[in-house]
Design an enzyme around this catalytic site. Sequence first.
Site, short mmCIF file in Angstrom:
data_model
loop_
_atom_site.label_atom_id
_atom_site.label_comp_id
_atom_site.label_asym_id
_atom_site.label_seq_id
_atom_site.Cartn_x
_atom_site.Cartn_y
_atom_site.Cartn_z
N GLU A 2 65.46 3.39 17.19
CA GLU A 2 64.31 2.55 16.88
C GLU A 2 63.02 3.10 17.49
OE1 GLU A 2 64.43 0.01 14.75
OE2 GLU A 2 66.56 0.40 14.47
N GLU A 50 60.97 -5.04 20.28
CA GLU A 50 61.06 -6.03 19.20
C GLU A 50 62.05 -5.56 18.12
OE1 GLU A 50 59.81 -6.26 15.19
OE2 GLU A 50 57.85 -6.11 16.17
ZN LIG Z 1 57.69 -2.34 13.57
#
Ligand SMILES: [Zn+2]
Length: 1071
Positions: free
Chosen positions: A231, A156
């Site tokens: 990330e 995401e």
């Molecule tokens: Zn997050």
Amino acid sequence: MERVVLLRSLSCTTACRRAFPSRPKLFARHLSSLNKHVQRTNRSFSLRNRGCPRFILAPHVLLRRSFSLTPQAVATPSSKPTPQETSRTSDVAEKLGFERVSEEWVPECKANAVLYRHKKTGAQVMSVSNDDENKVFGIVFRTPPKDSTGIPHILEHSVLCGSRKYPLKEPFVELLKGSLHTFLNAFTYPDRTCYPVASTNNKDFYNLVDVYLDAVFFPKCVEDFQTFQQEGWHYELNDPAEEISYKGVVFNEMKGVYSQPDNILSRISQQALFPDNTYGVDSGGDPRVIPKLTFEEFKEFHRKYYHPSNAKIWFYGDDDPDERFRILSAFLDQFDASSAADESKIDRQRLFSDPVRVVEKYPAGDAGDLKKRHMVCLNWLLSDEPFDLETELTFGFLDHLMLGTPASPLRRILLESGLGDAIVGGGIDDELLQPQFSIGLKGVSEDDVQKVEELIMNTLNKLADEGFDEEAVEASMNTIEFSLRENNTGSFPRGLSLMLRSMGKWIYDMDPFEPLKYEKPLEALKARISKEGSKAVFSPVLKKYILDNPHRVAIEMQPDPEKASKEEAEEKEMLQKVKACMTEEDLAELAQATQELRIKQETPDPPEALKCVPSLSLQDIPKKPIHVPTEIGEINGVKVLKHDLFTNDVLYAEAVFDMSSLKPELIPLVPLFCQSLLEMGTKDMDFIQLNQLIGRKTGGISVYPFTSSIRGKDEPCSHMIVRGKAMAGRVEDLFDLMNTVLQQVQLTDQQRFKQFVSQSKARMENRLRGSGHGIAASRMDAKLNVAGWISEQMGGISYLEFLQSLEKQVDQEWESISSSLEEIRRSLLSKEGSLINLTADGKILSSTEKHVARFLDLLPREKATANVSWNGLLSPGHECIVIPTQVNYVGKAANLYENGYQLNGSAYVISKYIGNTWLWDRVRVSGGAYGGFCDFDTHSGVFSYLSYRDPNLLKTIDVYDRTADFLREIELDEDCLTKAIIGTIGDVDAYQLPDAKGYSSLLRHLLGVTEEERQKRREEILSTSVKDFREFAEAVDAVRHKGVVVAVASADDVTTAHSERSGFFEVKKVL
Ligand SMILES: [Zn+2]
């Protein structure tokens, strides 16, 4: 796990949002759960509107749809489309390869909704048309994880880091910077990932849709290992001689989540309720498991699930439906059908035959009595299949009856028992495939754990046997109907809350229309209640799904002061082992890779690349600020502001009382005073009756303090605001009840007051762990200005300390506390210095006047004046608040006005830009913190930097200190500058429903912000130049040289910091 917009801070509503932290509950307790969700979102962003990117609560907790009676877009009247219009749309859609599956007129949102299927891939599209200008798009994939490596969550984050058409580092950030979005975010649920955007501007809306579609289908991250590292997770080694550490945005985000006891509890509950399906693992990622995730698994997950065959797509609003299909077909046609939809099916959890008990430890500080810090929660998996709509409605209603207000029996009995400080477990949760129910207490003594469980069971049994008061049922019914009628989703777009509702069924291949149409089932439920009586309706449900249901999990959480440091030590040991297995060559290579990643992160995108993100031009931007009609008049000598706006028959009213003559030592009592007004009884009514009356007659009343600096003035603005709303026919009742609350309530209920103190203390402790940045910010403010000092007394560390000592005094010194509460009432309550603010249609406004007049007549004429001066400030030194945590919150701030800076609108543009580039890149992307941002409070002049869930401490301060250098050397082409300006206008023009417009106008009035000033600032924003950026460097240099630092951090990190800069912080331990 959302990404949340940073820095909405610089709009004129700064002060408005600033009011959230200390405002107790507001309307939440009188609203349905979806609105609870909205409130909760706001509260989490709260402190001075600072959001934090991608956030916190497990979305199934956050996005509870539960009392599933939400949106009815009634405030946007709309007519049914003609048959020709509808068929024209389906022609275009069909030509483009979509088949129409079904179509319905949904009166609840005055919309025509059509479900399509993309023939080639099977992608499903819901196209909803009405005349709501706040358009919404969302694409949702079913993404069930098999383990707790956090793949869905890392994905995401990662898909928003560059795509085929938009090959830059973070197109998402470019959209944050340069679009007029009213919503831009992404959420990871336990079983799905959701990408929604919203805008009121057509061109902007389609730009956002295009960037999002390209991101999900063609992201760069599946080829780019470095994005995965950034990330997700990676080993970081700056120098082969140093220790290796873990870095990664999600890694640190989840460490923060795993530091918060409430989050730990809800995760353990979910996993224990669902041991056999996908909900038994953590889609967000367990920091101990995240480093097991490989890049191959990550890529495979995307390939499999981010496919049109596994997608549900939502469009909503007043744009041209044909255009939606043109955009979609360009993406979807590039795919063939896949089996993803079968592979992503969610298995059901079978019901247990016997209850289960789980005992776990959570990280706690060693201050205070550990024995009294246990948490207990009972959880049920209510059914082995999804509820039908009727049961869902009934359960939602039941949930509100049991827990919805302070007077609701289950909530009240638990809190009154004195067995714990505050409620945990959120009642019903029907966001996932199978509904759950949970309730418990925290702050429980070791010996009382069993008693809490028994009390919950006994209370539920009693409710099933005896039923509910008719008055309570009526109050709940009115509250629910009011909230439906009002459809007030706050800053959350209406179309998005509808989408989330629909998705709750649609994602499991059930009917997506059904959740939108509650009117008939609700009528049927009401009819049943009036015919058979409420007991006949609720008791069987309570018995069947809770009392006779063996799928019950009792969770007990025990405080463990060692746990945080133990976990840290385990991680260190693990990393040392990793290092020991590496050769010298490996280490050199790792250091090299660390360096390369950092260089990549810190190198800005080339201007050509940035240009590919579509943007509006300055011509598309209105030249005037959003106008809120305001008529200033007088009733009985009191100033009255009236805003004539279409509110669908609801009146919103605020009565504002001046707080400036309050003795300074009484300030910390004000939040408790406000709560007492609403939650104690009068001579004739106990608090339950009073609450039910409020529920039956109005849409809710709230009372809270509001404080801010005023630009150019030494005295702060400081008020108590009473806010209420009611249908036009109930306005008289509303003002009567506001008067009752203010004047009739007896401030003498010692036992209830004691509960308020414990609850507030628990809430503050929770904030300290979860929103340490807010605590740091308010602490810095308190060192810099009086308004900040007042706020900190009512919502910061000082307040927490006050509560800790007050808890001990309530028993011995109740008489004097009670008379202090009366003294506050006398100091605040009078016609003198008060103000009324009204928002509704003109006709309602006129008919309201006589009720306002009576309300004012009943107020004391003059206030009990005392000669007071508020000039308290906290000592100006650097400070570190030590708490048991795995991540830090670091702040630094100074007052720019005191250092000679004069406000110019360009400051809004520049601060936003600093947050979205310099701080984002250095604090978040390369620093590994979950967020880094800055805030300029234009009222006080305080400019502050803050970080959120930050693995660093001193290093982050060094980044702050280099901001001026960044500005001095800045190169900005026309395109970047334009985007920065447009993004700022997007913040200033943030979409507001009518009640919020009226409220913002009130705050501007209190803060002396005139229409001329708003126009001037807007012109300054629109004409911001690169020169302004460079000049602002001088202003922010004041923070470097004169700024004060406050951090909320772990003990270990402070020790390390002090070994580098001895005595840098004054250390304060509060938990
Ligand atoms: Zn997050």
